[in-house]
Design an enzyme around this catalytic site. Structure first.
Site, PDB file in Angstrom:
ATOM      1  N   SER A  22       0.913  -1.309   0.004  1.00  0.00           N
ATOM      2  CA  SER A  22      -0.188  -0.085  -0.061  1.00  0.00           C
ATOM      3  C   SER A  22       0.805   1.390   0.095  1.00  0.00           C
ATOM      4  CB  SER A  22      -0.848  -0.005   1.199  1.00  0.00           C
ATOM      5  OG  SER A  22      -1.796  -1.214   1.097  1.00  0.00           O
ATOM      6  N   GLY A  93      -6.013  -3.729  -7.782  1.00  0.00           N
ATOM      7  CA  GLY A  93      -7.125  -2.788  -7.331  1.00  0.00           C
ATOM      8  C   GLY A  93      -6.834  -1.454  -6.846  1.00  0.00           C
ATOM      9  N   GLN A 169      -9.446   2.287  -0.121  1.00  0.00           N
ATOM     10  CA  GLN A 169      -9.079   2.558  -1.552  1.00  0.00           C
ATOM     11  C   GLN A 169      -9.909   3.822  -2.085  1.00  0.00           C
ATOM     12  OE1 GLN A 169      -9.079  -1.295  -3.933  1.00  0.00           O
ATOM     13  NE2 GLN A 169      -7.146  -1.699  -3.077  1.00  0.00           N
ATOM     14  N   ASP A 315      -7.077  -8.203   4.672  1.00  0.00           N
ATOM     15  CA  ASP A 315      -5.867  -8.897   3.657  1.00  0.00           C
ATOM     16  C   ASP A 315      -5.473 -10.161   4.469  1.00  0.00           C
ATOM     17  OD1 ASP A 315      -6.748  -7.069   1.895  1.00  0.00           O
ATOM     18  OD2 ASP A 315      -4.993  -5.961   2.118  1.00  0.00           O
ATOM     19  N   ARG A 346     -12.624 -14.493  -1.655  1.00  0.00           N
ATOM     20  CA  ARG A 346     -11.767 -15.009  -0.605  1.00  0.00           C
ATOM     21  C   ARG A 346     -12.466 -15.943   0.270  1.00  0.00           C
ATOM     22  NH1 ARG A 346      -7.240 -10.231  -0.465  1.00  0.00           N
ATOM     23  NH2 ARG A 346      -6.029 -10.759  -2.464  1.00  0.00           N
ATOM     24  N   ARG A 388      -2.668 -13.903  -2.003  1.00  0.00           N
ATOM     25  CA  ARG A 388      -3.095 -14.167  -0.653  1.00  0.00           C
ATOM     26  C   ARG A 388      -3.526 -15.641  -0.364  1.00  0.00           C
ATOM     27  NH1 ARG A 388      -0.681  -9.778   1.195  1.00  0.00           N
ATOM     28  NH2 ARG A 388      -1.380  -7.899   0.318  1.00  0.00           N
TER      29      ARG A 388
HETATM   30  O1  SPQ Z   1      -4.647  -3.744  -4.528  1.00  0.00           O
HETATM   31  P1  SPQ Z   1      -5.651  -4.705  -4.180  1.00  0.00           P
HETATM   32  O2  SPQ Z   1      -5.477  -5.566  -5.088  1.00  0.00           O
HETATM   33  O3  SPQ Z   1      -6.896  -4.382  -3.970  1.00  0.00           O
HETATM   34  O4  SPQ Z   1      -5.198  -5.344  -3.049  1.00  0.00           O
HETATM   35  C1  SPQ Z   1      -5.524  -6.075  -1.679  1.00  0.00           C
HETATM   36  C2  SPQ Z   1      -4.472  -7.038  -1.357  1.00  0.00           C
HETATM   37  O5  SPQ Z   1      -5.086  -8.386  -1.056  1.00  0.00           O
HETATM   38  O6  SPQ Z   1      -3.389  -7.139  -1.347  1.00  0.00           O
HETATM   39  C3  SPQ Z   1      -6.869  -6.577  -1.811  1.00  0.00           C
HETATM   40  F1  SPQ Z   1      -7.024  -7.507  -2.547  1.00  0.00           F
HETATM   41  O7  SPQ Z   1      -5.379  -4.954  -0.663  1.00  0.00           O
HETATM   42  C4  SPQ Z   1      -6.101  -3.785  -0.483  1.00  0.00           C
HETATM   43  C5  SPQ Z   1      -6.956  -4.047   0.794  1.00  0.00           C
HETATM   44  O8  SPQ Z   1      -7.750  -5.077   0.751  1.00  0.00           O
HETATM   45  C6  SPQ Z   1      -5.288  -2.781  -0.463  1.00  0.00           C
HETATM   46  C7  SPQ Z   1      -5.776  -1.405   0.038  1.00  0.00           C
HETATM   47  C8  SPQ Z   1      -5.077  -0.141  -0.156  1.00  0.00           C
HETATM   48  O9  SPQ Z   1      -3.590  -0.170  -0.437  1.00  0.00           O
HETATM   49  O10 SPQ Z   1      -5.472   0.808   0.079  1.00  0.00           O
HETATM   50  C9  SPQ Z   1      -6.795  -1.380   0.787  1.00  0.00           C
HETATM   51  C10 SPQ Z   1      -7.833  -2.638   1.009  1.00  0.00           C
HETATM   52  O11 SPQ Z   1      -8.616  -2.761   0.007  1.00  0.00           O
HETATM   53  P2  SPQ Z   1     -10.233  -1.897   0.363  1.00  0.00           P
HETATM   54  O12 SPQ Z   1     -11.123  -2.267  -0.846  1.00  0.00           O
HETATM   55  O13 SPQ Z   1     -10.671  -2.376   1.705  1.00  0.00           O
HETATM   56  O14 SPQ Z   1      -9.922  -0.290   0.245  1.00  0.00           O
END
Ligand code: SPQ
Length: 426
Positions: A22, A93, A169, A315, A346, A388
């Protein structure tokens, strides 16, 4: 690629994990938007963060990578140039959601997409607040918006927005758009989520305030380039914490791990389960809390994981499910429906793959129930192209009798490229 693992015990030693995913994403994004040159150290060169680098290169930012050191020649908030080709976020994502916030405020139109998994991850959650700010985001899937997206840059309005789901995010996309808005933007979170965007923006000269669950963003004229040190990723450290807690006679130390309180749910859960865990050498680096973590084997008991701790360990739930298989009694994981919209569903993938080992685990609508202390047997499991899931099943494999094959295990390159090398040297 398939990876074969045999059961192990007695895991002892000191390990480091790659940079926080992140924070690595945000370091390249915000350094690209800053005035001047930034040197980033400890950068995660996993595929997701390299996708972020590639997107900014396509918008005219010069970025050099030398091992885990990255130099970014920032263009300023209004210096990005129209990409001549589609921005490709790969499997990330975070890149897609945060970039959408940035692209909404640029003086050009852009196209952004990613792999088949990314094209199934909901974007209506980002579009809803950004549209209220005046953004123009078009994509596939009607109201349930999905990538590929076309984002037409607009002058943005400040808004007050209550997030319907706790998502760092979505919050970050609004904050990034808010830097360009015509006034102060306010975001209200249902539960606290990771705040790396806020911490790094303030470090680079922005004015983001937090009051309880309310975040306010003032628009800025400039961000100032500064050197950034990325700590090790607690989400990657979680696998070694799990191995240390469940493998017999183990003593594992992971050094230089980010322990931002919005990410430490895994430590709280391990403590609640009775783990022997110590946090050592606490310090603050570039606004982020960092420490070394030691975990020794102990007798674990089942627990309930629910409510506002969920975003702090979202995560880590796959590996928590693995830990729960070796604890006495029942573990219940609730309020975790967000797991359904990650790289895989998941809830389904963890439950399905752990059942193949012989685990006593059941899917629920918002999580899972695990009855621990059943003997696991080596088997053949599938990663579902989800890093993961692959890494969590590897920890189950260390504790299962015999040999386990993890199919399509190369997806660990997303966040932890040398994961299996470390595991094989345990
Ligand atoms: O980037 P991505 O694919 O969404 O990665 C994940 C992970 O497991 O590495 C989720 F699949 O982490 C996200 C996390 O779940 C990373 C993140 C961030 O860097 O802001 C926030 C989380 O997602 P969200 O949807 O809860 O904001």
């Amino acid at each position: 690629m398939d990876t074969v693992l045999k059961s192990k015990n007695n895991i002892k030693g000191t390990f480091t994990v790659p940079g926080d995913k992140s924070i690595s994403h945000r370091s390249v994004m915000l350094s690209s938007l800053a005035e001047g040159t930034s040197h980033i150290s400890g950068f995660l060169t996993g595929e997701d963060c390299l996708s972020t680098v590639s997107c900014f290169k396509k918008m005219g930012v010069e970025i050099e990578i030398d091992g885990t050191n990255v130099t970014v020649h920032g263009k300023g908030l209004n210096g990005l140039t129209k990409p001549t080709e589609t921005l490709d976020v790969g499997n990330s994502g975070t890149t897609l959601r945060l970039m959408t916030g940035i692209l909404s405020a640029q003086k050009f139109e852009s196209h952004i997409t990613g792999d088949s998994s990314i094209q199934k991850r909901p974007m209506d959650r980002v579009n809803a607040p950004l549209s209220l700010m005046g953004a123009s985001i078009k994509g596939c899937g009607g109201e349930k918006l999905y990538a590929p997206l076309t984002v037409e840059g607009k002058n943005l309005k400040a808004i007050e927005y209550t997030l319907p789901v706790a998502s760092a995010q979505v919050k970050s996309a609004i904050i990034l758009a808010g830097l360009y808005a015509d006034g102060e933007t306010t975001i209200i979170e249902p539960e606290a989520t990771r705040d790396h965007t806020e911490i790094m923006l303030n470090y680079l000269g922005a004015d983001i305030k937090k009051d309880g669950n309310k975040i306010t963003v003032k628009p800025v004229k400039e961000l100032y380039a500064k050197d950034i040190t990325v700590p090790g990723d607690i989400s990657s450290a979680a696998y070694f914490m799990a191995a240390g807690a469940v493998c017999p006679s183990s003593d594992v130390t992971i050094t230089n791990v980010g322990i931002n309180p919005t990410r430490t749910g895994i430590i709280t859960v391990l403590e609640n389960m009775g783990a022997d865990i110590s946090i050592l050498n606490e310090r603050t680096v570039c606004g982020e809390k960092v420490a070394d973590i030691n975990v020794k084997t102990s007798k674990l008991k089942g627990t309930v994981v629910e409510g506002d701790i969920i975003p702090k360990l979202i995560d880590e739930i796959p590996v928590i499910a693995v830990i729960a298989c070796f604890a006495d009694g029942k573990t219940v994981i609730k309020d975790a429906q967000e797991l359904k919209v990650k790289e895989s569903n998941r809830i389904k993938t963890v439950v399905g793959e752990l059942k193949k080992f012989g685990a006593d685990i059941e899917e629920t609508d918002d999580g899972m129930i695990i009855n621990g202390s059943k003997e696991l047997k080596g088997t053949v499991v599938e990663s579902h192209n989800d890093h993961r899931i692959a890494m969590s099943m590897a920890i189950a494999a260390l504790m299962a009798e015999g040999e386990t094959t993890i199919k399509n295990s190369e997806c660990v390159d997303i966040s932890f490229p040398n994961y299996f090398d470390i595991l094989n040297n345990f």
